[in-house]
Write a protein that holds these residues in place. Structure first.
Motif, PDB file in Angstrom:
ATOM      1  N   LYS B  43       4.024 -39.313  34.901  1.00 42.49           N
ATOM      2  CA  LYS B  43       4.196 -39.443  33.458  1.00 42.49           C
ATOM      3  C   LYS B  43       4.949 -38.263  32.898  1.00 42.49           C
ATOM      4  N   THR B  44       4.568 -37.110  33.372  1.00 45.32           N
ATOM      5  CA  THR B  44       5.123 -35.921  32.742  1.00 45.32           C
ATOM      6  C   THR B  44       6.268 -35.324  33.528  1.00 45.32           C
ATOM      7  N   GLY B  54      -2.155 -39.990  39.583  1.00 46.08           N
ATOM      8  CA  GLY B  54      -0.869 -40.157  38.909  1.00 46.08           C
ATOM      9  C   GLY B  54       0.211 -39.287  39.490  1.00 46.08           C
TER      10      GLY B  54
END
Lengths: 115, 535
Positions: B43-44, B54
């Motif tokens: 995501k980041t 993640g």
């Protein structure tokens, strides 16, 4: 009376034999004349039979073979020219020595092979 | 601002991780030969040292070995496929080239075969060889029985010799069907006593000319066969130019059929079989029947083995007539006439000296008239010969003659006076024939010749008779043998020839010689075993 009966029987026997001989002769001559008559008559079966027979005869007798003349030999030929190659005349025809040699060799091969 | 700070912080962490990778025990960012593995937050985008929720592994540096292996495998496979494709393409090209080459070779081969076949049908090589063994019960002076052989004079009985008297190699070439080229070398005997060659200051090498059998040109001519094709009776007749056969000798040799045994009349006397010039010849036929056979030509006066010196030429002609027609060359009854006129081979400025003066440049005439009958199994011919200056002492003694210093020297001078005077007249007649014994390879043959070298001499000691008789054996198409007797008889009884009478023909004798003793030479008798190979 006995002698008469024997004679009568003998007569009958003889007559019968005679008739039999006569009949056989007539039959034979009748068949011969019939064959002859039939052979003469193209329309008759006898003629065809005779014709077939003769045809069979013809096939049984071998037709005359064609005999090949032997190759000319140079010893029997005349000289036309001593040249390269020499020329000879054999039976009115002119050959070269090479042609005569070939004819001789071919004939020798034929005899060797049994033809 | 915040994001920029975040990015800076991330980079710093990565750098530190890399620095720490050598010292920090493995368990976090894994460092291996395949590189450093970090974990990225999907995501980041942040990178972490440890795996987590993640987060996906990211390898920095070298890819994993397995991946490398796979990649290498792929590349190798790709390369292999490329090579294979190239190889297959090359193979295809090679196969095509081979096919093209085969096609070319296939086209060449028939052309080569065709060349050989056509060459074979246009070119012919043949040979004609005469060999003999001869034994003389009686030797004497006289003409050669065959060319290239000689025998010694009187007093050499039982002389014998093996000889090769002819060795033709016939090359015949027909480039087209109307032209023929013939070249025939033949042997000849070299006789002569050349002086030795000096070899350095004090030595010499003896001559080897005498007795050698050398090769010289016998025939070399061009012949054209279609000059008369528009005239049906002359179709196939030929024109020849070069060193060619003369009209009579070769023709008569074939008529006689035994040239390998002895020479035909004019050939025995003086006329060579070859002349240099041009001629026309052939049969005259109506349909397939020959009624005439002719040969006419113009030639050098010299023989074929001498320089031509004259400014004139000699003419020769022969015509044979077959009154009942001939189905082949000599068949049946024939009448033949031959005429030759020429001159002695001397230069135009020749000036003769005593005792013969201009005799060497006198005209030369030869005539022959024949009546002949030939069948396949036998043949007979009669001939009458006549000549002017056509028989010299050189011809008389072509085998051997009296030496200039020997006991018969005067006989040699007598022959010169009677035959070489430029006014001599010759006459002779001949009979020859053969008979094939039926159903055998044997043939009987013979020749008889009677000849007067000069009819103007009242009693010429050199008048002679020659006879040959023998039997031949035909071994095959190319080879013949014969056994025969050959004889030369000077038929006058011996006598002393008056020198004064001899001087009336040519002044050969001085006052010291009143007669030529024993002027008639002895006879010659010999047996020959002859062989002929003709191909």
């Amino acid at each position: 009376m006995k002698a008469n009966s024997v004679s009568f029987k003998r007569l009958i026997l003889i007559s019968g034999l005679a008739f039999g001989l006569f009949a056989a002769g007539c039959a034979g001559s009748a068949s011969n004349s019939a064959t002859a008559q039939n052979a003469a008559d193209p329309a008759s079966p006898g003629f065809k039979q005779a014709a077939l027979k003769s045809a069979d005869s013809a096939t049984q007798v071998p037709a005359s073979k064609t005999v090949e003349a032997p190759a000319p030999r140079v010893q029997d030929c005349g000289i036309v020219a001593i040249s390269s190659p020499p020329k000879y005349v054999c039976n009115g025809k002119v050959y070269t020595a090479t042609q005569l040699a070939k004819l001789r060799a071919d004939e020798a091969k034929k005899y060797q092979s049994g033809q | 601002m915040k994001s920029r700070a975040r990015t800076s912080l991330t980079a710093a962490v990565v750098g530190a991780a890399i620095l720490f990778s050598a010292a920090v025990p493995r368990g976090y960012a894994q460092s291996s030969s395949s590189g450093i593995t970090l974990y990225e937050d999907v995501k980041t985008g942040a990178l972490y040292r440890k795996p987590g929720r993640g987060r996906v592994p990211v390898t920095l540096g070298a890819p994993p070995a397995e991946d490398v292996h796979k990649q290498v495998e792929q590349e190798v496979k790709q390369h292999d496929d490329q090579l294979r494709a190239e190889f297959m393409q090359n193979q295809q090209e090679l196969l095509k080239e081979n096919a093209d080459l085969k096609k070319d070779v296939a086209e060449i081969k028939p052309a080569w075969q065709d060349y050989i076949n056509s060459f074979r049908s246009k070119f012919h090589v043949g040979t004609l060889v005469y060999a003999d063994w001869r034994m003389y019960t009686h030797t004497s002076f006289g003409p050669q029985e065959l060319t290239q052989i000689n025998s010694p004079g009187p007093g050499n009985n039982l002389y014998n010799s093996f000889d090769i008297s002819r060795a033709y190699i016939n090359f015949l070439f027909n480039p087209t069907d109307d032209w023929t080229i013939r070249v025939t070398p033949n042997i000849y005997r070299m006789n002569g006593t050349a002086t030795a060659d000096s070899f350095g200051h004090s030595s010499s090498i003896g001559s080897n000319l005498s007795g050698n059998l050398g090769y010289r040109l016998k025939y070399a001519y061009l012949q054209y066969s279609k000059a008369f094709d528009r005239i049906e009776p002359l179709k196939g007749d030929t024109i020849s130019i070069g060193q060619i056969a003369n009209p009579i000798v070769a023709w008569e040799e074939d008529l006689y059929g035994y040239r390998f045994v002895n020479l035909t009349p004019w050939n025995y006397l003086s006329l060579s079989s070859t002349q240099t010039g041009m001629s026309v010849q052939g049969p005259v036929k109506i349909g397939e029947i020959q009624y005439f056979d002719y040969d006419f030509g113009v030639y050098n006066n010299s023989s074929f083995h001498a320089f031509e010196q004259t400014n004139t030429k000699e003419a020769m002609g022969r015509i044979s007539y077959y009154p009942f027609g001939a189905t082949w060359r000599f068949q049946g009854l024939g009448l033949t006439g031959f005429y030759n006129y020429g001159y002695g081979n001397t230069t135009p400025d020749f000036v003769g000296t005593a005792p013969l003066f201009n005799a060497p440049k006198a005209h030369i005439t030869r005539i022959a008239a024949l009546l002949h009958y030939t069948a396949e199994q036998w043949g007979i011919a009669g001939e009458w010969d006549y000549g002017h200056n056509a028989f010299t002492s050189g011809n008389m003694f072509s085998s051997s003659g009296p030496s200039a210093t020997g006991p018969s020297a005067n006989v040699g001078s007598l022959a010169t006076a009677l035959m070489n005077n430029g006014r001599s007249v010759q006459q002779g007649w001949d009979v020859f024939g053969h008979y094939h014994i039926p159903h055998t390879p044997f043939t009987l043959f013979g020749m008889f010749e009677w000849f007067q070298p000069n009819t103007k001499v009242d009693m010429n000691p050199f008048d002679f008779q020659r006879w040959v008789a023998g039997i031949s054996y035909q071994y095959n198409e190319y080879l013949r043998f014969s056994l025969d007797s050959q004889n030369l008889m000077y038929y006058h009884s011996n006598f002393d020839f008056p020198a004064a009478y001899a001087n009336s023909f040519a002044h050969e004798f001085g006052p010291a010689v009143t007669s030529i003793k024993d002027s008639v030479p002895r006879d010659v008798h010999a047996f020959f075993l002859n062989a002929e190979f003709a191909f």
